[in-house]
Design an enzyme around this catalytic site. Structure first.
Site, short mmCIF file in Angstrom:
data_model
loop_
_atom_site.label_atom_id
_atom_site.label_comp_id
_atom_site.label_asym_id
_atom_site.label_seq_id
_atom_site.Cartn_x
_atom_site.Cartn_y
_atom_site.Cartn_z
N PRO A 113 69.06 55.81 34.16
CA PRO A 113 69.23 55.71 35.79
C PRO A 113 69.68 54.02 35.54
O PRO A 113 70.02 52.88 36.89
CB PRO A 113 67.83 55.31 36.63
CG PRO A 113 66.91 55.44 35.54
CD PRO A 113 66.86 56.40 34.07
N GLY A 114 68.95 53.15 34.67
CA GLY A 114 69.84 52.17 34.61
C GLY A 114 68.43 50.81 34.58
O GLY A 114 68.75 50.08 33.73
N GLU A 134 77.34 56.43 31.42
CA GLU A 134 77.07 57.80 31.81
C GLU A 134 78.36 58.93 32.41
O GLU A 134 78.70 58.30 33.21
CB GLU A 134 75.62 57.24 32.87
CG GLU A 134 75.19 58.83 33.39
CD GLU A 134 74.18 59.08 32.78
OE1 GLU A 134 74.67 60.97 32.66
OE2 GLU A 134 73.55 58.65 31.98
N ASP A 178 70.36 54.65 23.95
CA ASP A 178 69.14 55.85 23.67
C ASP A 178 69.51 57.18 24.42
O ASP A 178 69.41 57.09 25.94
CB ASP A 178 69.11 54.92 25.64
CG ASP A 178 67.27 55.48 25.33
OD1 ASP A 178 66.44 56.10 24.86
OD2 ASP A 178 67.00 55.85 26.92
N CYS A 231 62.54 58.88 23.45
CA CYS A 231 61.84 59.51 24.09
C CYS A 231 60.24 60.66 23.11
O CYS A 231 60.11 60.29 24.35
CB CYS A 231 61.32 58.81 25.69
SG CYS A 231 62.17 60.94 26.90
#
Length: 408
Positions: A113-114, A134, A178, A231
């Site tokens: 989301p930024g 995105e 990411d 993650c």
């Protein structure tokens, strides 16, 4: 909270028994809450974080003593700070140690989301350009909103698949991948990630991650940096992918200086001892994260890229020139200070009644001196011009303002 048996077996083997038991105990602990100030707007010496404790690996990061109702803080909507998990802020330390101090071309390839994009916007040298991408349109809209609120002047948001960047021929000095992952590091924070986990998804993820990195690598300037992060905990999506990048593209893995008291874990893959950085709940004061910094061989160069820039700008969902009239863009407009109830009403999309001496026409409305957006004052009322997709949906309005930042 019931963890999948296959995850338990695999993660115990990866971490080792002692480390795994400490990780399990973290599920009984409070989840840390952290924010990152926007240095483009907020001076922390003038606006300290209420009860804040610094995140040691991020210049602008702070832990909070508890989780407030962020939605009801107008300063969040004004872009004064961003709510971000502490481990993700390690990117600030990486960039501070490895970026050259000259204008750069930067790309966050999987940006919604930024959080990491806004961090990059604050950390990049003056004069740099940041592209944030995105592939999923709804998520790209959220990314564009957060980018607009953050206020970095030369920031372009796109809604494309990574291969579009490869075909564009645009080249970057630093790229953040990411990548989408199996989310094991978020189990403590988000139970939905537990239900979605499967070994089959791990297998899909590490292969997708390699496809994304392949597209990114072709966009990287000689001598440029690629920051790879997930993650998740397993080595398939982490160390084994870093090893593959080295073997496939001849990448050099760069070290990041860290302090022992941060309790960051290195490689957990036997026989792989290159510098990588894993955050594990129970050790670090954060959720799970893995990060590695890789450099492309060759001399650093900055080549003209006008045609490629035009192509990407034509496909951008958001650029500084396409954003709505927004805080700080037009300093010639009159500004009106709102009370807290008025600010919440504005963020919910309601019309306002402004002071009688307010000029007619477009005005900027602010809270505690920070612009929230614009309204069109017609005298009897001011019509709300806050973007519909950004508005607060809840009907609950707190009586008193509980600040996250407090003016000194």
């Amino acid at each position: 909270m019931q963890l999948p048996e296959e995850f338990i077996r695999n993660t115990r083997e990866t971490m080792g028994e002692e480390r795994f038991q400490r990780y399990l105990k973290s599920f009984d602990e409070d989840v840390p809450v952290s924010i990152r100030l926007n240095p483009l707007k907020v001076d922390s010496s003038e606006w300290p974080v209420v009860g804040g404790e610094p995140v040691p690996w991020c210049r602008n990061g702070y832990y909070l003593p508890s989780r407030p109702n962020f939605t009801m803080d107008p300063l969040l909507h004004a872009g004064c700070y961003y709510v971000q998990e502490a481990a993700s802020m390690f990117l600030d330390e990486v960039l501070r140690q490895h970026l050259p101090q000259q204008p750069l071309m930067a790309l966050d390839l999987c940006a919604a989301p930024g959080g990491k994009s806004t961090l990059m916007a604050a950390a990049l040298p003056e004069g740099s350009t940041l592209y944030s991408n995105e592939p999923i349109r709804q998520r790209a809209s959220i990314l564009a909103e957060n980018a607009a609120k953050w206020g970095f002047a030369n920031h372009i948001v796109t809604n494309q698949y990574p291969e579009f960047y490869r075909k564009s021929k645009l080249r970057f000095d630093v790229i953040l991948c990411d990548v989408p992952c199996s989310g094991e590091g978020m189990f403590r924070k988000d139970e939905a990630t537990i239900r979605e986990w499967s070994q089959q998804n791990v297998e899909r993820c590490w292969q997708l991650q390699r496809d994304i990195v392949s597209d990114a690598w072709s966009c990287l300037n000689d001598g440029g940096l690629l920051v790879y992060s997930t993650c998740t905990f397993n080595t398939k999506e982490n160390e084994e992918n870093v090893r593959w990048i080295c073997e496939e593209f001849g990448a050099e893995v760069l070290p990041v200086s860290v302090r022992a008291e941060w309790y960051i874990t290195g490689s957990l893959l036997p026989g792989f001892d290159l510098p990588v950085y894993r955050f594990i709940p129970g050790f670090t004061r954060s959720e799970g994260l893995f990060m590695a910094v890789l450099r492309k061989a060759g001399e650093t160069r900055n080549a003209p890229q006008k045609e490629a820039k035009s192509l990407l700008r034509a496909n951008a969902q958001f650029t500084p020139n396409k954003r709505p009239v927004y805080p700080g863009q037009n300093e010639t407009l009159p500004s009106v200070e709102l009370t807290y109830p008025q600010a919440i009403a504005y963020l919910r999309g309601e019309a306002l009644v402004l002071p009688e001496d307010t000029p007619r026409g477009i005005v900027i409305v602010s809270f505690l001196g920070y612009p929230l957006g614009t309204a069109k004052n017609i005298g009897s009322r001011a019509n709300n011009q806050y973007p519909k997709e950004w508005r607060i949906r809840t009907t609950y309005v707190p009586h008193d303002y509980e600040p996250v930042l407090s003016r000194r």
